[in-house]
Design a protein around this motif. Structure first.
Motif, PDB file in Angstrom:
ATOM      1  N   ALA A   1      47.374  30.834  52.001  1.00 21.92           N
ATOM      2  CA  ALA A   1      46.372  31.805  52.452  1.00 21.92           C
ATOM      3  C   ALA A   1      45.387  32.122  51.332  1.00 21.92           C
ATOM      4  CB  ALA A   1      47.056  33.082  52.929  1.00 21.92           C
ATOM      5  N   THR A   2      45.882  32.265  50.112  1.00 22.35           N
ATOM      6  CA  THR A   2      45.011  32.534  48.969  1.00 22.35           C
ATOM      7  C   THR A   2      44.078  31.347  48.716  1.00 22.35           C
ATOM      8  OG1 THR A   2      46.702  33.937  47.988  1.00 22.35           O
ATOM      9  CG2 THR A   2      44.985  33.134  46.516  1.00 22.35           C
ATOM     10  N   ALA A   3      44.616  30.139  48.817  1.00 16.99           N
ATOM     11  CA  ALA A   3      43.784  28.945  48.627  1.00 16.99           C
ATOM     12  C   ALA A   3      42.687  28.877  49.691  1.00 16.99           C
ATOM     13  CB  ALA A   3      44.649  27.692  48.666  1.00 16.99           C
ATOM     14  N   LEU A   4      43.034  29.139  50.935  1.00 18.78           N
ATOM     15  CA  LEU A   4      42.034  29.109  52.001  1.00 18.78           C
ATOM     16  C   LEU A   4      40.946  30.153  51.762  1.00 18.78           C
ATOM     17  CD1 LEU A   4      44.291  28.666  55.161  1.00 18.78           C
ATOM     18  CD2 LEU A   4      42.845  26.951  54.081  1.00 18.78           C
ATOM     19  N   ASP A   5      41.333  31.313  51.269  1.00 17.59           N
ATOM     20  CA  ASP A   5      40.345  32.351  50.957  1.00 17.59           C
ATOM     21  C   ASP A   5      39.413  31.920  49.826  1.00 17.59           C
ATOM     22  OD1 ASP A   5      41.359  34.018  52.912  1.00 17.59           O
ATOM     23  OD2 ASP A   5      42.599  35.178  51.521  1.00 17.59           O
ATOM     24  N   GLY A   6      39.909  31.092  48.915  1.00 18.80           N
ATOM     25  CA  GLY A   6      39.109  30.662  47.773  1.00 18.80           C
ATOM     26  C   GLY A   6      38.224  29.458  48.029  1.00 18.80           C
ATOM     27  N   PHE A   7      38.363  28.817  49.163  1.00 21.28           N
ATOM     28  CA  PHE A   7      37.568  27.627  49.449  1.00 21.28           C
ATOM     29  C   PHE A   7      36.073  27.903  49.339  1.00 21.28           C
ATOM     30  CE2 PHE A   7      40.395  24.626  52.181  1.00 21.28           C
ATOM     31  CZ  PHE A   7      41.305  24.558  51.159  1.00 21.28           C
ATOM     32  N   GLY A   8      35.628  29.064  49.738  1.00 18.25           N
ATOM     33  CA  GLY A   8      34.203  29.385  49.712  1.00 18.25           C
ATOM     34  C   GLY A   8      33.587  29.356  48.325  1.00 18.25           C
ATOM     35  N   TYR A   9      34.416  29.443  47.294  1.00 12.08           N
ATOM     36  CA  TYR A   9      33.920  29.407  45.920  1.00 12.08           C
ATOM     37  C   TYR A   9      33.767  27.981  45.398  1.00 12.08           C
ATOM     38  CZ  TYR A   9      35.062  34.340  45.954  1.00 12.08           C
ATOM     39  OH  TYR A   9      35.120  35.666  46.270  1.00 12.08           O
ATOM     40  N   PHE A  10      34.243  27.017  46.144  1.00 12.92           N
ATOM     41  CA  PHE A  10      34.213  25.623  45.710  1.00 12.92           C
ATOM     42  C   PHE A  10      33.518  24.776  46.774  1.00 12.92           C
ATOM     43  CE2 PHE A  10      37.873  27.553  43.660  1.00 12.92           C
ATOM     44  CZ  PHE A  10      37.676  27.174  42.351  1.00 12.92           C
ATOM     45  N   ARG A  11      32.184  24.830  46.756  1.00  9.67           N
ATOM     46  CA  ARG A  11      31.421  24.027  47.699  1.00  9.67           C
ATOM     47  C   ARG A  11      31.729  22.563  47.459  1.00  9.67           C
ATOM     48  NH1 ARG A  11      30.728  27.581  51.204  1.00  9.67           N
ATOM     49  NH2 ARG A  11      29.399  29.305  50.709  1.00  9.67           N
ATOM     50  N   PRO A  12      31.873  21.731  48.464  1.00 10.41           N
ATOM     51  CA  PRO A  12      31.619  21.909  49.885  1.00 10.41           C
ATOM     52  C   PRO A  12      32.860  22.273  50.707  1.00 10.41           C
ATOM     53  CG  PRO A  12      31.921  19.594  49.459  1.00 10.41           C
ATOM     54  CD  PRO A  12      32.104  20.322  48.137  1.00 10.41           C
ATOM     55  N   LEU A  13      33.930  22.742  50.072  1.00  7.42           N
ATOM     56  CA  LEU A  13      35.143  23.066  50.826  1.00  7.42           C
ATOM     57  C   LEU A  13      34.903  24.209  51.797  1.00  7.42           C
ATOM     58  CD1 LEU A  13      37.931  22.902  48.091  1.00  7.42           C
ATOM     59  CD2 LEU A  13      37.113  21.110  49.614  1.00  7.42           C
ATOM     60  N   GLU A  14      35.554  24.115  52.939  1.00  8.54           N
ATOM     61  CA  GLU A  14      35.455  25.176  53.923  1.00  8.54           C
ATOM     62  C   GLU A  14      36.746  25.230  54.733  1.00  8.54           C
ATOM     63  OE1 GLU A  14      32.575  26.698  57.540  1.00  8.54           O
ATOM     64  OE2 GLU A  14      31.902  25.102  56.215  1.00  8.54           O
ATOM     65  N   ALA A  15      37.263  26.431  54.917  1.00  6.64           N
ATOM     66  CA  ALA A  15      38.407  26.656  55.798  1.00  6.64           C
ATOM     67  C   ALA A  15      37.864  27.154  57.125  1.00  6.64           C
ATOM     68  CB  ALA A  15      39.357  27.673  55.182  1.00  6.64           C
ATOM     69  N   PHE A  16      38.271  26.535  58.197  1.00  8.79           N
ATOM     70  CA  PHE A  16      37.718  26.828  59.515  1.00  8.79           C
ATOM     71  C   PHE A  16      38.638  27.726  60.326  1.00  8.79           C
ATOM     72  CE2 PHE A  16      35.691  22.986  58.138  1.00  8.79           C
ATOM     73  CZ  PHE A  16      34.390  23.102  58.589  1.00  8.79           C
ATOM     74  N   GLU A  17      38.029  28.428  61.265  1.00 12.73           N
ATOM     75  CA  GLU A  17      38.803  29.205  62.229  1.00 12.73           C
ATOM     76  C   GLU A  17      39.411  28.227  63.242  1.00 12.73           C
ATOM     77  OE1 GLU A  17      39.527  32.414  62.029  1.00 12.73           O
ATOM     78  OE2 GLU A  17      38.389  32.416  60.150  1.00 12.73           O
ATOM     79  N   PRO A  18      40.582  28.538  63.753  1.00 12.87           N
ATOM     80  CA  PRO A  18      41.251  27.611  64.682  1.00 12.87           C
ATOM     81  C   PRO A  18      40.420  27.253  65.916  1.00 12.87           C
ATOM     82  CG  PRO A  18      42.787  29.286  63.948  1.00 12.87           C
ATOM     83  CD  PRO A  18      41.431  29.673  63.417  1.00 12.87           C
ATOM     84  N   ASP A  19      39.673  28.196  66.460  1.00 13.91           N
ATOM     85  CA  ASP A  19      38.869  27.893  67.653  1.00 13.91           C
ATOM     86  C   ASP A  19      37.794  26.847  67.370  1.00 13.91           C
ATOM     87  OD1 ASP A  19      40.318  29.609  69.253  1.00 13.91           O
ATOM     88  OD2 ASP A  19      38.924  31.278  69.013  1.00 13.91           O
ATOM     89  N   CYS A  20      37.207  26.917  66.182  1.00  9.88           N
ATOM     90  CA  CYS A  20      36.187  25.934  65.788  1.00  9.88           C
ATOM     91  C   CYS A  20      36.813  24.542  65.659  1.00  9.88           C
ATOM     92  CB  CYS A  20      35.535  26.355  64.473  1.00  9.88           C
ATOM     93  SG  CYS A  20      34.342  25.167  63.841  1.00  9.88           S
ATOM     94  N   VAL A  21      37.950  24.468  64.987  1.00  9.83           N
ATOM     95  CA  VAL A  21      38.632  23.185  64.805  1.00  9.83           C
ATOM     96  C   VAL A  21      39.046  22.624  66.165  1.00  9.83           C
ATOM     97  CG1 VAL A  21      40.652  22.043  63.810  1.00  9.83           C
ATOM     98  CG2 VAL A  21      39.420  23.769  62.498  1.00  9.83           C
ATOM     99  N   ARG A  22      39.587  23.472  67.014  1.00  6.68           N
ATOM    100  CA  ARG A  22      40.037  23.046  68.347  1.00  6.68           C
ATOM    101  C   ARG A  22      38.874  22.444  69.138  1.00  6.68           C
ATOM    102  NH1 ARG A  22      41.729  27.733  69.988  1.00  6.68           N
ATOM    103  NH2 ARG A  22      43.685  27.503  68.869  1.00  6.68           N
ATOM    104  N   ALA A  23      37.733  23.095  69.129  1.00  2.00           N
ATOM    105  CA  ALA A  23      36.574  22.602  69.879  1.00  2.00           C
ATOM    106  C   ALA A  23      36.058  21.283  69.304  1.00  2.00           C
ATOM    107  CB  ALA A  23      35.467  23.650  69.877  1.00  2.00           C
ATOM    108  N   CYS A  24      35.967  21.194  67.997  1.00  4.73           N
ATOM    109  CA  CYS A  24      35.460  19.963  67.364  1.00  4.73           C
ATOM    110  C   CYS A  24      36.401  18.786  67.591  1.00  4.73           C
ATOM    111  CB  CYS A  24      35.236  20.187  65.882  1.00  4.73           C
ATOM    112  SG  CYS A  24      33.852  21.278  65.525  1.00  4.73           S
ATOM    113  N   LEU A  25      37.696  19.015  67.454  1.00  8.28           N
ATOM    114  CA  LEU A  25      38.652  17.924  67.653  1.00  8.28           C
ATOM    115  C   LEU A  25      38.724  17.510  69.123  1.00  8.28           C
ATOM    116  CD1 LEU A  25      41.498  18.785  65.138  1.00  8.28           C
ATOM    117  CD2 LEU A  25      39.687  17.081  64.926  1.00  8.28           C
ATOM    118  N   ALA A  26      38.537  18.450  70.045  1.00  6.40           N
ATOM    119  CA  ALA A  26      38.496  18.091  71.466  1.00  6.40           C
ATOM    120  C   ALA A  26      37.279  17.207  71.747  1.00  6.40           C
ATOM    121  CB  ALA A  26      38.457  19.345  72.331  1.00  6.40           C
TER     122      ALA A  26
END
Length: 108
Positions: free
Chosen positions: A44-69
């Motif tokens: 959880a801490t790593a996911l929160d820190g992704f925004g400080y290390f471009r281009p990493l991004e942690a996505f919300e589950p609904d976004c991932v679900r829609a894109c993978l579908a």
């Protein structure tokens, strides 16, 4: 170890099905803020820190679900191309969340 084994078995089965001529959809999925990921404090801490290390991004589950579908629909509605290697099943439409463009390794 159980999770890692399960992921390898999934990949082996996808590669086997591809080599047998079946249509296979197995793209790389990004890090998502699912309950199982947020349950582990370190993750959880790593996911929160992704925004400080471009281009990493942690996505919300609904976004991932829609894109993978959408990727599933595209991959199963178009002819399966000849791939240089069965390992390309996981990279040809990979939704990696920036990891493949990240300039650092995890041990740097």
């Amino acid at each position: 170890p159980n999770y890692a084994l399960a992921q390898h078995m999934r990949q082996w089965r996808a590669m086997l099905a591809y080599t047998e001529g079946y249509a296979v959809s197995a793209p790389m999925a990004p890090a998502a803020r699912t309950a199982s990921m947020l349950h582990v404090h370190t993750v959880a801490t790593a996911l929160d820190g992704f925004g400080y290390f471009r281009p990493l991004e942690a996505f919300e589950p609904d976004c991932v679900r829609a894109c993978l579908a959408a990727l599933l629909a595209v991959e199963l509605s178009t002819p399966m191309p000849a791939l240089p290697s069965p390992f390309h099943l996981f990279t040809r439409h990979g939704f990696h969340g920036g990891f493949w463009r990240f300039p650092y390794s995890s041990d740097s």
